[in-house]
Design an enzyme around this catalytic site. Structure first.
Site, PDB file in Angstrom:
ATOM      1  CE1 TYR A  92      -4.525  -1.244   0.732  1.00 26.72           C
ATOM      2  CE2 TYR A  92      -3.188  -2.735   1.778  1.00 26.72           C
ATOM      3  CZ  TYR A  92      -4.167  -2.530   1.076  1.00 26.72           C
ATOM      4  OH  TYR A  92      -5.484  -3.409   1.123  1.00 26.72           O
ATOM      5  CE1 TYR A 141      -2.691  -6.354   4.122  1.00 27.17           C
ATOM      6  CE2 TYR A 141      -3.211  -5.980   1.728  1.00 27.17           C
ATOM      7  CZ  TYR A 141      -3.481  -6.070   3.151  1.00 27.17           C
ATOM      8  OH  TYR A 141      -4.753  -5.422   3.361  1.00 27.17           O
ATOM      9  NE  ARG A 157      -6.997  -9.707   5.147  1.00 22.80           N
ATOM     10  CZ  ARG A 157      -8.033  -9.014   4.723  1.00 22.80           C
ATOM     11  NH1 ARG A 157      -8.086  -7.446   4.658  1.00 22.80           N
ATOM     12  NH2 ARG A 157      -9.151  -9.460   4.288  1.00 22.80           N
ATOM     13  CG  HIS A 195      -8.326  -7.089   0.254  1.00 21.00           C
ATOM     14  ND1 HIS A 195      -6.994  -7.937   0.608  1.00 21.00           N
ATOM     15  CD2 HIS A 195      -8.480  -6.196   0.942  1.00 21.00           C
ATOM     16  CE1 HIS A 195      -6.451  -6.928   1.445  1.00 21.00           C
ATOM     17  NE2 HIS A 195      -7.222  -5.945   1.420  1.00 21.00           N
ATOM     18  CG  HIS A 208     -10.101  -2.156   1.475  1.00 27.81           C
ATOM     19  ND1 HIS A 208     -10.250  -2.463   2.956  1.00 27.81           N
ATOM     20  CD2 HIS A 208      -8.765  -2.410   1.146  1.00 27.81           C
ATOM     21  CE1 HIS A 208      -9.210  -3.350   3.339  1.00 27.81           C
ATOM     22  NE2 HIS A 208      -8.289  -3.013   2.399  1.00 27.81           N
TER      23      HIS A 208
HETATM   24 FE   LIG Z   1      -6.293  -4.261   2.532  1.00 29.92          FE
END
Ligand SMILES: [Fe+2]
Lengths: 249, 208
Positions: free
Chosen positions: A115, A154, A164, A167, A169
């Site tokens: 991110y 990640y 995770r 995905h 959000h």
């Molecule tokens: Fe996330």
């Protein structure tokens, strides 16, 4: 015009109560951060008043032309690395009716699972051409679409080896503030979905499956981008035919 | 077998996670140039009617630690008690006041801050007036589904005493968790509203 009138009537009834057993509960110890962040008292149940049955509305004029194109909206010297995808679908209410004019905002990691955020500590590299945010507004049929790259999985600090699944959000505004929703979209066929402590906060497997976007080969752009279809359902309202009390006005 | 009701299920919620700012306040978290400004940052135009107020506070976890990664949205009526919303049926709201705000809690102090106006009263379902209030919606890492609550105003004692929503709080000792004290200083009128997720003074949250 007839449609507009129907919309007006549809927007007047009270909302069906939220099925809290379908959503994750607040306290989910397998997701450790929830332990100290979960209210312990019962929620105060209340039929919505005009304060919750109204909500902000956003116009297409507030959006820029690249807002729904994460491949180009942060581009510095080229396009981001990764699998090019189209995500599309409809926003419906629980009655199955489309929700036009709904604002969707989405955010995601880059293809390596990183991110663009100062608190992010994963060693995968930033992509200089990928910001990771986008937004769009549904059309008159409740449809939306955007272009992006498929995010990577990640690791995250929960258990010592929790990851995770890939995905995206999503944040959604319907027509009423009581419909406000944030959720995550997963990808069909990803085995990591069923190993994820955040997915498993949802008690019912059928509910979790509602978050898995289907690979949509019919809408794939040949030689360009794969497509995934992700429909979202917001809370619905009673028909005003059955209202037995005056609105508070 | 019986006929099917043909209802869809609401999409289940998932946590907003630690990086919610990337999606909802990208300029605030350093993602420049995608949007001209973050939505919900400014609620009040120069010509808006009503008393200017600042609302600040923190969101505290069960250990009393402020959340530094939360995101808060507020929604409220204008000074005349009307909402800036196409589904507001009672009249046209002040066009210079959006009624909707969005702010992160500060990454160091955990404080949030809204510049808004004091709302007017809006009716309950049966026509009785509610006390002036601001709807709060809180999301963060570790919060699986957004939390709804309300902020009321300490200087509205008479209205608070007859508010049909506050009357629904069974344990009266919990009502003060919804009421923000007022202070007046050189920067104007301020209200402080701390939201406690757990503990002895856990804020009343609504299933609405
Ligand atoms: Fe996330």
């Amino acid at each position: 015009m007839a449609d507009k009138d129907t919309n007006a009537i549809r927007d007047m009834g009270s909302f069906y109560q939220r099925d809290r057993a379908w959503h994750p509960p607040a306290f989910t110890p397998q997701y450790k951060t929830s332990v100290l962040r979960s209210p312990q008292h019962a929620l105060l149940s209340m039929e919505g008043t005009v304060s919750e049955m109204t909500g902000p509305r956003f116009g297409h004029g507030q959006l820029g032309p690249l807002d729904n194109d994460l491949i180009h909206n942060f581009s510095r010297d080229g396009e981001p690395i990764g699998q090019r995808i189209i995500v599309h679908g409809r926003i419906l209410d629980e009655n199955g009716r489309p929700v036009p004019g709904a604002l969707l905002e989405f955010w995601q990691a880059n293809a390596g699972g990183r991110y663009r955020h100062k608190r992010e500590a994963y060693l995968a590299p930033l992509d200089p051409n990928f910001g990771g945010c986008g937004r769009t507004i549904t059309d008159d049929d409740g449809r939306y679409w955007f272009r992006t790259i498929r995010p990577g999985a990640y690791p995250w600090p929960n258990g010592v080896n929790d990851w995770r699944p890939a995905h995206i959000h999503f944040s959604i505004f319907g027509h009423a503030f009581t419909q406000r929703l944030i959720t995550q979209m997963y990808f069909e066929g990803d085995p990591m979905i069923w190993q994820c402590p955040i997915v498993s906060t949802i008690p019912d497997r059928a509910a979790a499956e509602q978050l898995i976007a289907a690979l949509d080969r019919n809408n794939t752009l040949p030689m360009d981008a794969l497509a995934y279809k992700f429909d979202i359902v917001l809370r619905g309202r009673r028909s005003t035919l059955f209202e037995n009390r005056m609105e508070g006005n | 077998m019986v006929q099917k009701l043909d209802m869809l299920k609401e999409t289940p919620s998932q946590t907003a996670g630690p990086y919610v700012h990337i999606g909802l306040t990208p300029n605030w978290c350093g993602i420049d140039g995608v949007y001209p400004e973050d939505l919900g940052r400014v609620m009040v135009g120069p010509q808006a009617e009503g008393e200017r107020i600042t609302v600040t506070g923190r969101v505290l976890d069960g250990s009393g630690t402020p959340l530094k990664d939360a995101l808060i949205e507020i929604w409220q009526a204008d000074a005349a008690g009307l909402h800036n919303s196409p589904v507001e049926r009672r009249g046209a709201a002040d066009p210079h006041f959006s009624g909707w705000g969005r702010q992160p809690t500060d990454g160091v102090t955990g404080e949030f801050r809204f510049e808004t106006i004091k709302p007017g009263r809006v009716p309950y379902k049966d026509g009785r007036l509610q006390a002036p209030h601001i709807t709060f919606w809180i999301v963060a890492r570790g919060i699986n589904i957004g939390l709804h609550t309300r902020m009321y105003f300490a200087d509205e004692e008479a209205a608070n005493a007859e508010c049909p929503v506050l009357a629904r709080v069974e344990h009266k000792v919990r009502v003060p968790t919804l009421i923000a004290p007022r202070s007046e200083g050189k920067d104007g009128v301020a209200y402080t509203f701390d939201i406690r997720l757990q503990g002895e003074k856990e804020t009343v949250f609504f299933d609405v």
